[in-house]
Design a protein around this motif. Structure first.
Motif, PDB file in Angstrom:
ATOM      1  N   ALA A   1     -72.761  34.595  31.307  1.00 44.59           N
ATOM      2  CA  ALA A   1     -72.702  33.312  32.012  1.00 44.59           C
ATOM      3  C   ALA A   1     -74.076  32.810  32.443  1.00 44.59           C
ATOM      4  CB  ALA A   1     -71.802  33.429  33.244  1.00 44.59           C
ATOM      5  N   LEU A   2     -75.120  33.461  31.986  1.00 43.13           N
ATOM      6  CA  LEU A   2     -76.467  33.169  32.469  1.00 43.13           C
ATOM      7  C   LEU A   2     -77.189  32.196  31.541  1.00 43.13           C
ATOM      8  CD1 LEU A   2     -78.376  34.103  34.762  1.00 43.13           C
ATOM      9  CD2 LEU A   2     -79.231  35.853  33.197  1.00 43.13           C
ATOM     10  N   ALA A   3     -77.810  31.162  32.122  1.00 44.46           N
ATOM     11  CA  ALA A   3     -78.674  30.282  31.339  1.00 44.46           C
ATOM     12  C   ALA A   3     -79.971  31.006  31.022  1.00 44.46           C
ATOM     13  CB  ALA A   3     -78.957  28.999  32.107  1.00 44.46           C
ATOM     14  N   GLY A   4     -80.555  30.689  29.870  1.00 43.82           N
ATOM     15  CA  GLY A   4     -81.817  31.315  29.506  1.00 43.82           C
ATOM     16  C   GLY A   4     -81.964  31.435  28.004  1.00 43.82           C
ATOM     17  N   LEU A   5     -83.137  31.822  27.579  1.00 41.94           N
ATOM     18  CA  LEU A   5     -83.446  31.981  26.159  1.00 41.94           C
ATOM     19  C   LEU A   5     -83.158  33.415  25.732  1.00 41.94           C
ATOM     20  CD1 LEU A   5     -84.587  31.058  23.467  1.00 41.94           C
ATOM     21  CD2 LEU A   5     -86.898  31.374  24.400  1.00 41.94           C
ATOM     22  N   PHE A   6     -81.945  33.643  25.268  1.00 45.18           N
ATOM     23  CA  PHE A   6     -81.547  34.963  24.779  1.00 45.18           C
ATOM     24  C   PHE A   6     -81.480  34.998  23.250  1.00 45.18           C
ATOM     25  CE2 PHE A   6     -79.730  34.700  29.042  1.00 45.18           C
ATOM     26  CZ  PHE A   6     -80.166  35.894  29.593  1.00 45.18           C
ATOM     27  N   VAL A   7     -81.241  33.853  22.637  1.00 46.74           N
ATOM     28  CA  VAL A   7     -81.040  33.800  21.194  1.00 46.74           C
ATOM     29  C   VAL A   7     -82.222  34.446  20.467  1.00 46.74           C
ATOM     30  CG1 VAL A   7     -82.116  31.516  20.935  1.00 46.74           C
ATOM     31  CG2 VAL A   7     -80.407  32.270  19.276  1.00 46.74           C
ATOM     32  N   ASN A   8     -81.917  35.182  19.411  1.00 43.75           N
ATOM     33  CA  ASN A   8     -82.961  35.820  18.620  1.00 43.75           C
ATOM     34  C   ASN A   8     -82.774  35.441  17.157  1.00 43.75           C
ATOM     35  OD1 ASN A   8     -85.214  37.388  18.109  1.00 43.75           O
ATOM     36  ND2 ASN A   8     -84.085  39.313  17.994  1.00 43.75           N
ATOM     37  N   THR A   9     -83.858  35.510  16.421  1.00 46.83           N
ATOM     38  CA  THR A   9     -83.845  35.187  15.002  1.00 46.83           C
ATOM     39  C   THR A   9     -83.864  36.465  14.184  1.00 46.83           C
ATOM     40  OG1 THR A   9     -85.052  33.124  15.418  1.00 46.83           O
ATOM     41  CG2 THR A   9     -85.003  33.929  13.153  1.00 46.83           C
ATOM     42  N   LEU A  10     -82.901  36.588  13.281  1.00 48.16           N
ATOM     43  CA  LEU A  10     -82.835  37.729  12.381  1.00 48.16           C
ATOM     44  C   LEU A  10     -83.188  37.277  10.968  1.00 48.16           C
ATOM     45  CD1 LEU A  10     -79.517  39.419  13.572  1.00 48.16           C
ATOM     46  CD2 LEU A  10     -81.833  39.741  14.451  1.00 48.16           C
ATOM     47  N   VAL A  11     -83.720  38.202  10.190  1.00 47.22           N
ATOM     48  CA  VAL A  11     -84.128  37.898   8.822  1.00 47.22           C
ATOM     49  C   VAL A  11     -83.222  38.663   7.869  1.00 47.22           C
ATOM     50  CG1 VAL A  11     -86.044  37.847   7.188  1.00 47.22           C
ATOM     51  CG2 VAL A  11     -86.503  37.631   9.637  1.00 47.22           C
ATOM     52  N   LEU A  12     -82.503  37.940   7.032  1.00 51.32           N
ATOM     53  CA  LEU A  12     -81.534  38.534   6.111  1.00 51.32           C
ATOM     54  C   LEU A  12     -82.084  38.461   4.690  1.00 51.32           C
ATOM     55  CD1 LEU A  12     -78.303  36.851   7.553  1.00 51.32           C
ATOM     56  CD2 LEU A  12     -79.370  39.014   8.239  1.00 51.32           C
ATOM     57  N   ARG A  13     -82.290  39.625   4.096  1.00 49.99           N
ATOM     58  CA  ARG A  13     -82.849  39.696   2.742  1.00 49.99           C
ATOM     59  C   ARG A  13     -81.798  40.225   1.782  1.00 49.99           C
ATOM     60  NH1 ARG A  13     -87.924  43.578   0.854  1.00 49.99           N
ATOM     61  NH2 ARG A  13     -88.278  42.612  -1.212  1.00 49.99           N
ATOM     62  N   THR A  14     -81.542  39.471   0.726  1.00 51.26           N
ATOM     63  CA  THR A  14     -80.569  39.867  -0.288  1.00 51.26           C
ATOM     64  C   THR A  14     -81.238  39.864  -1.654  1.00 51.26           C
ATOM     65  OG1 THR A  14     -78.759  38.865   0.975  1.00 51.26           O
ATOM     66  CG2 THR A  14     -78.341  39.352  -1.345  1.00 51.26           C
ATOM     67  N   GLN A  15     -81.127  40.980  -2.352  1.00 50.44           N
ATOM     68  CA  GLN A  15     -81.689  41.094  -3.698  1.00 50.44           C
ATOM     69  C   GLN A  15     -80.545  41.106  -4.706  1.00 50.44           C
ATOM     70  OE1 GLN A  15     -84.086  44.531  -2.169  1.00 50.44           O
ATOM     71  NE2 GLN A  15     -85.726  43.637  -3.410  1.00 50.44           N
ATOM     72  N   LEU A  16     -80.533  40.105  -5.562  1.00 47.21           N
ATOM     73  CA  LEU A  16     -79.466  39.935  -6.544  1.00 47.21           C
ATOM     74  C   LEU A  16     -79.855  40.572  -7.869  1.00 47.21           C
ATOM     75  CD1 LEU A  16     -79.819  37.103  -4.725  1.00 47.21           C
ATOM     76  CD2 LEU A  16     -77.800  36.455  -6.060  1.00 47.21           C
ATOM     77  N   SER A  17     -78.840  40.823  -8.683  1.00 42.16           N
ATOM     78  CA  SER A  17     -79.082  41.304 -10.039  1.00 42.16           C
ATOM     79  C   SER A  17     -78.130  40.585 -10.987  1.00 42.16           C
ATOM     80  CB  SER A  17     -78.869  42.818 -10.132  1.00 42.16           C
ATOM     81  OG  SER A  17     -77.497  43.138  -9.967  1.00 42.16           O
ATOM     82  N   ALA A  18     -78.520  40.540 -12.237  1.00 46.15           N
ATOM     83  CA  ALA A  18     -77.716  39.823 -13.234  1.00 46.15           C
ATOM     84  C   ALA A  18     -76.352  40.465 -13.433  1.00 46.15           C
ATOM     85  CB  ALA A  18     -78.472  39.771 -14.564  1.00 46.15           C
ATOM     86  N   GLN A  19     -76.215  41.751 -13.098  1.00 46.22           N
ATOM     87  CA  GLN A  19     -74.955  42.450 -13.315  1.00 46.22           C
ATOM     88  C   GLN A  19     -73.946  42.220 -12.187  1.00 46.22           C
ATOM     89  OE1 GLN A  19     -78.036  44.089 -13.539  1.00 46.22           O
ATOM     90  NE2 GLN A  19     -78.051  43.659 -15.741  1.00 46.22           N
TER      91      GLN A  19
END
Length: 486
Positions: free
Chosen positions: A336-354
């Motif tokens: 219930a607290l106001a403030g800057l809590f939000v954080n940024t996460l980095v999502l890395r996905t490596q795809l392959s043709a298969q």
């Protein structure tokens, strides 16, 4: 639970050296001291308080840019009905009194930033009238866009000015606009829901009962900032940081999307933005939820996977890095607290043709789950640990953001007998190249909202990208698509 709170209170009363020793004793007894509740620390002499890591980042940006409106958050509520102005003013005063972070100013001494809490009576509530102005009713949407833009672009002087503004605009006796502008250093999207909920409960109370209408907050934001400073020196911090360093090793510096215009140098960047929305039908939205459930993933993970696939198609890259936001409010004392809590996460996905779509979905789901379990690392600490070179043309680590938002409870928007509507705002600034926000609508449909940098993309390109996203959703629900776009 009371026993854990008692342990946390005892720990909090110790000096920093004694705390380290006590945490070691607790660990030997099988108690994770970092999982204990955060407890309040008195600040009777109003001494300067530390900043959280996220606040330090925004303070640095503000000093570097000598004031910027890029991190101003703005909302406009339309209040229809007979407004009790005195009660509204008193409710806002109570909110400022409850949340110290909304009445804090910022400074720096010997290279260390700090925040000082001001009295609630330093807050000024401005009231103006439009009744005598001609013409604004004929083109209300254009006037509203100007109102939003002016409020959003008014720079805060964080060293002298409270980071919270509230203005009331009187359109008629039974029609008002309540304009909020808050600097991100003291606020995030989840804070808005908490403040609107409190405003609703306070306005429904009598003036005499208003100060007792809400339960006392268990902690203040400064208590969280102090706790985080201690956590950043601990072993758990290092374990989480090691995960990110391994996960993001040799990640591409920039996603090679085909731009319509060349990138500007940092000193020429304007961060001008626009938002284009594409609603999905209730039927398609429900099909997507069914598909997500069938694959045992959340709707967030499913739609993130679709976005990953679209970016793969447009960039012709098999290594896709996307940013995302998390509320970072796992602890009940912070809800219930106001403030800057939000954080940024980095999502890395490596795809392959298969890969087929199910395999890609599993990979994205696994990555997002791991990211959430390591979400406490401040983004700036990650940049420093990875020794990411700061580019003059693009943001570090990622340039594309994905966010999934639930709509706030409509009942929380009630102010007594007033009808309350949050008025739409077409974003005029862009912090990243692209930001895709998926919103849940009251109609049970989903809406795709793409914010983009107008110095990089034409509107037609973004419209086509949203159209491709929509088409891919349709074909996936019809089970006609594997990995690549048609």
């Amino acid at each position: 639970m009371k026993n854990l709170y008692d342990i946390a209170t005892r720990l909090n009363a110790l000096s920093e050296d004694k705390q380290i020793q006590f945490r070691q004793v607790l660990a030997q007894k099988g108690i994770d001291s970092w999982a204990l509740p955060i407890v309040a620390t008195p600040n009777t002499d109003n001494t300067p308080q530390p900043l959280s890591a996220a606040q330090q980042r925004l303070w640095f940006i503000d000093r570097y840019e000598q004031g910027s409106s890029l991190y101003n958050l703005c909302s406009v509520l339309r209040l229809r009905g007979v407004l009790d102005l005195e009660k509204l003013q008193q409710a806002l005063a109570v909110i400022l009194q409850r949340h110290e972070v909304l009445r804090s100013v910022y400074g720096e001494q010997d290279g260390l930033a700090f925040q000082t809490i001001r009295d609630a009576d330093t807050f000024t509530f401005k009231v103006e009238s439009l009744e005598d102005e001609l013409g604004f009713q004929q083109n209300f949407d254009q006037w509203l866009a100007t109102c939003y833009r002016q409020a959003q672009q008014q720079i805060f002087d964080l060293s002298t000015e409270l980071p919270f503004r509230a203005n009331l605009i009187r359109i008629a006796d039974d029609d008002h606009l309540l304009v909020f502008t808050v600097h991100h250093i003291a606020f995030d999207a989840w804070s808005q829901e908490a403040i609107i909920r409190e405003l609703s409960l306070l306005y429904a109370s009598s003036l005499e009962q208003m100060h007792s209408a809400l339960a006392p907050l268990p902690v203040q934001y400064r208590d969280y900032a102090r706790w985080q400073k201690q956590w950043l020196a601990g072993d758990d911090y290092q374990k989480q940081l090691d995960y990110w360093c391994e996960k993001l090793a040799k990640a591409p510096e920039c996603l090679s999307l085909p731009l319509d215009k060349p990138r500007r140098q940092r000193n020429e960047q304007r961060h001008l933005g626009r938002e284009i929305r594409l609603p999905l039908s209730a039927d398609l939205s429900e099909q997507l939820r069914v598909q997500a459930k069938a694959h045992n993933v959340s709707i967030y993970q499913y739609l993130l996977t679709v976005f990953t696939l679209v970016l793969h198609y447009y960039s012709d890259s098999d290594d896709i890095v996307i940013g995302t936001s998390v509320a970072n409010r796992q602890r009940p004392e912070l809800e219930a607290l106001a403030g800057l809590f939000v954080n940024t996460l980095v999502l890395r996905t490596q795809l392959s043709a298969q890969m087929n779509f199910a395999e890609l979905l599993s990979a994205v789901s696994k990555t997002s789950q791991e990211a959430v379990s390591h979400q406490d690392i401040p983004f700036d600490h990650l940049l420093d640990a990875l020794d990411v070179a700061r580019s003059d043309t693009h943001s570090p680590l990622f340039q594309v953001l994905f966010v999934y938002l639930n709509m706030p409870d409509q009942q929380a928007l009630a102010l007594g007998d007033l009808r309350v509507d949050i008025l739409p705002y077409n974003q005029q600034q862009a912090r990243f190249d692209l930001s895709l926000r998926v919103e849940e609508q009251a109609s049970d449909g989903l809406c795709l909202c793409m914010e983009y940098d107008t110095d990089l993309f034409y509107a037609s390109t973004i419209e086509q990208m949203l159209s491709d996203y929509h088409l891919l959703c349709v074909r996936l629900c019809a089970r006609l698509c594997a990995v690549a776009l048609p």
